[in-house]
Write an enzyme that holds these catalytic residues in place. Structure first.
Site, short mmCIF file in Angstrom:
data_model
loop_
_atom_site.label_atom_id
_atom_site.label_comp_id
_atom_site.label_asym_id
_atom_site.label_seq_id
_atom_site.Cartn_x
_atom_site.Cartn_y
_atom_site.Cartn_z
N SER A 175 0.84 -1.19 0.00
CA SER A 175 0.00 0.00 0.00
C SER A 175 0.88 1.24 0.00
O SER A 175 2.03 1.19 0.45
CB SER A 175 -0.87 -0.01 1.27
OG SER A 175 -1.51 1.22 1.45
N TYR A 180 -0.80 -0.36 10.54
CA TYR A 180 -1.05 -0.77 9.15
C TYR A 180 0.07 -0.26 8.25
O TYR A 180 0.62 -1.00 7.43
CB TYR A 180 -2.41 -0.24 8.67
CG TYR A 180 -2.72 -0.61 7.25
CD1 TYR A 180 -3.17 -1.88 6.92
CD2 TYR A 180 -2.55 0.31 6.21
CE1 TYR A 180 -3.43 -2.23 5.61
CE2 TYR A 180 -2.81 -0.03 4.91
CZ TYR A 180 -3.26 -1.29 4.60
OH TYR A 180 -3.53 -1.64 3.30
#
Length: 177
Positions: A149, A162
């Site tokens: 990501s 995350y």
């Protein structure tokens, strides 16, 4: 650059193993590879969901095997890969999609959430690679597709764990490559 054909790439006789297969990105990846002829190893921690999705794919003519495992558990991952391999053959393409995210703030830092996110998003991928890599190296073929990501490149607000997990994924895969 000119394409010889505008037909999508086919994956007939390829075994593709996808984690997080019962929902989200994992589910769509399974559908895509299934339409292109791959045999799909579905791995998810939600037994009812992954079994239901396997029935859907089978009904559409896709050869697949569902296996339940929590990617945070190394032994479960190993057993799931063995089950899939015995039914479909060795993994040609591994796509670890299983991932979680939880918001947190500086004033409410939850270390237990950080641990769970890192175990799922990063170590889960490591355990999967450990389970399939020896066969890939022995056969001198195979691909590992990492799902990272932009959060791994630049930490995003309220998602420090995350972001850290996706940075770890990217760095680990780059180093392996």
């Amino acid at each position: 650059c000119r394409m010889e054909s505008n037909r999508p790439m086919q994956f007939t006789d390829k075994v593709v193993v996808v984690t997080g297969a019962a929902s989200g990105i994992g589910q769509e990846i399974c559908r895509l590879f299934g339409r292109r002829g791959a045999r799909i190893g579905l791995l998810d921690r939600e037994e009812a969901s992954v079994d239901r999705f396997a029935e859907e794919l089978s009904g559409a003519g896709v050869s697949c095997v569902a296996s339940t495992a929590d990617v945070r558990d190394r032994a479960q991952v190993s057993a799931a890969i063995k089950k899939i391999s015995s039914a479909l053959g060795h993994t040609d393409i591994l796509i670890p999609c299983a991932g979680i995210c939880r918001a947190s703030t500086v004033s409410n830092l939850k270390v237990c959430d950080v641990e769970e996110i890192l175990h799922t998003n990063f170590l889960g991928m490591v355990y999967l690679i450990e389970a399939v890599l020896p066969s890939m190296l022995e056969r001198e073929r195979g691909q590992i597709v990492g799902i990272s990501s932009l959060a791994g490149v630049r930490g995003i607000p309220f998602e420090p764990a995350y972001s850290a997990s996706k940075a770890a994924v990217a760095a680990y895969l780059e180093s392996l490559r």
